[in-house]
Motif scaffolding. Structure first.
Motif, PDB file in Angstrom:
ATOM      1  N   THR A 269      12.372 -11.536  19.623  1.00  0.00           N
ATOM      2  CA  THR A 269      12.635 -12.613  18.655  1.00  0.00           C
ATOM      3  C   THR A 269      11.967 -12.295  17.319  1.00  0.00           C
ATOM      4  O   THR A 269      10.993 -11.552  17.265  1.00  0.00           O
ATOM      5  N   LYS A 301      13.885  -5.702  15.085  1.00  0.00           N
ATOM      6  CA  LYS A 301      13.881  -6.036  16.529  1.00  0.00           C
ATOM      7  C   LYS A 301      13.872  -4.760  17.375  1.00  0.00           C
ATOM      8  O   LYS A 301      13.185  -4.681  18.394  1.00  0.00           O
ATOM      9  N   GLU A 311       8.042  -9.683  20.073  1.00  0.00           N
ATOM     10  CA  GLU A 311       7.993 -10.424  18.820  1.00  0.00           C
ATOM     11  C   GLU A 311       7.847  -9.466  17.635  1.00  0.00           C
ATOM     12  O   GLU A 311       6.998  -8.576  17.656  1.00  0.00           O
TER      13      GLU A 311
END
Length: 373
Positions: A269, A301, A311
């Motif tokens: 994310t 990502k 993350e």
């Protein structure tokens, strides 16, 4: 290694190992991220002659794990993903037919400079279609490249129309051939890698913009590194099997890292605030369209997944932003500032981080991007 595996390895053309390549971190990072997430949109590699562009791309293809494909299928169809299989295989699956599956090395397809559109896209045999009533299709290079890597050396010398065809297929994942009212389409999802020498001319900006990333590579200047590269190459040429064995464990480790990253990618994310700041950088740099924003998000990502994190951090964005944006900036012929430095400068202002000393020193010579193993 089993005797059969050894025989297969011996039968295959020996390729210089990816993990043995010295330097060129920016190019290696861009290629790895595109393999982890092919939707980044490919890489354009611009650099001097003799800097190992082709060697690195072949090494990457050789490093990748085998993929399951439908046996004797000209499109390397995926046995389970409908987006990566031909219409024929999909029909057979719907009819409940038993489909034989075999493991296959990821294909790296070289596109020759003089290739015609028929050679690239494939041809339809009209006579056969009319006389026998069947869609007689002779697959081209795009069919062969499905689920693999399509490499175009000297892409800046390729006919603009052909570059357009390649970029369309790479973006949509499908290739459609139409002739005399007959239309055939097949999956063509591949990582498009183009390389070129800036002295031989640039690609048109609208074509350049459609490559996800743009890596710039230069001849290594440090004498000690140059000696290391020369020695490595002669060692490899004298006895490839022994040289490959030295790097076997590193190759396997990196291969596993890529597999893990591909599995982890859907869970990664990126915080809303970071996404806003990415768009702020693109807006400040006056980047046309939204491709720059999308690619930077995807690449950040992918680098997080590569480093086994779910993350995205500011540092991830810093390391991919130059690669994703430098070729999208409007060129001012009077400006002497390197586009990579310009991206980093805007990034540091928007994200509130200091420019590293190295970047400041390298203004005009390109931004170095770290690749952590």
């Amino acid at each position: 290694m089993s005797p059969t595996a050894q025989a297969t390895a011996a039968a295959r053309r020996v390729v210089f190992p990816f993990t043995a390549i010295v330097g060129q971190e920016e190019m290696k990072l861009a290629l790895l991220l595109n393999v982890i997430d092919p939707k980044i949109g490919g890489v354009m590699i611009m650099g001097d002659r003799g800097t190992g562009k082709s060697t690195t791309i072949r090494a990457l293809a050789d490093l990748l794990p085998e993929i399951p494909v439908v046996a004797n299928d000209p499109f390397n169809s995926d046995p389970s993903d409908p987006d990566l299989m031909s219409d024929e295989v999909r029909q057979q699956l719907q009819q409940g037919a038993d489909i034989p599956v075999v493991p296959k090395k990821v294909q790296m397809v070289d596109l020759p400079l003089g290739a015609t559109e028929d050679r690239v896209c494939g041809t339809i045999d009209i006579e056969k279609a009319l006389s026998e009533g069947v869609k007689a299709f002779e697959p081209g290079l795009l069919a062969k490249a499905n689920r693999g890597i399509l490499y175009v050396d000297e892409v800046n010398l390729l006919d603009d129309h052909l570059v357009d065809v390649l970029l369309d297929s790479a973006a949509s994942g499908w290739n459609t051939v139409e002739r005399e009212g007959i239309s055939i389409r097949h999956p063509a999802r591949f990582v498009l890698v183009g390389s070129g020498n800036p002295e031989e001319g640039e690609l048109r900006p609208q074509l350049l913009d459609r490559f996800g990333m743009h890596a710039e590579i230069r001849t290594v200047k440090e004498p000690a590194l140059r000696v290391q590269i020369v020695e490595q190459r002669s060692e490899f040429d004298q006895n490839p099997p022994v040289f490959l064995e030295q790097y076997q464990s590193q190759q396997e480790e990196l291969q596993q890292k890529i597999i893990n990253a591909q599995k982890l990618l859907p869970s990664v994310t990126i915080d809303y605030d970071l996404r806003v700041k990415i768009s702020e950088v693109c807006s400040e740099l006056d980047v046309d369209g939204l491709r720059g924003d999308i690619v930077t998000n995807r690449a950040a990502k992918a680098i997080a997944a590569y480093e086994e994190r779910t993350e995205v951090t500011i540092d991830d964005i810093r390391r991919v932003m130059t690669l994703c944006l430098r070729h999208r900036l409007r060129k001012d012929p009077l400006e002497s500032i390197d586009s990579g430095y310009k991206v980093q400068k805007t990034f540091s202002r928007v994200f509130g981080v200091e420019l590293s000393e190295e970047t400041t020193q390298q203004n005009g010579t390109g931004q170095k991007i770290g690749l952590r193993n």
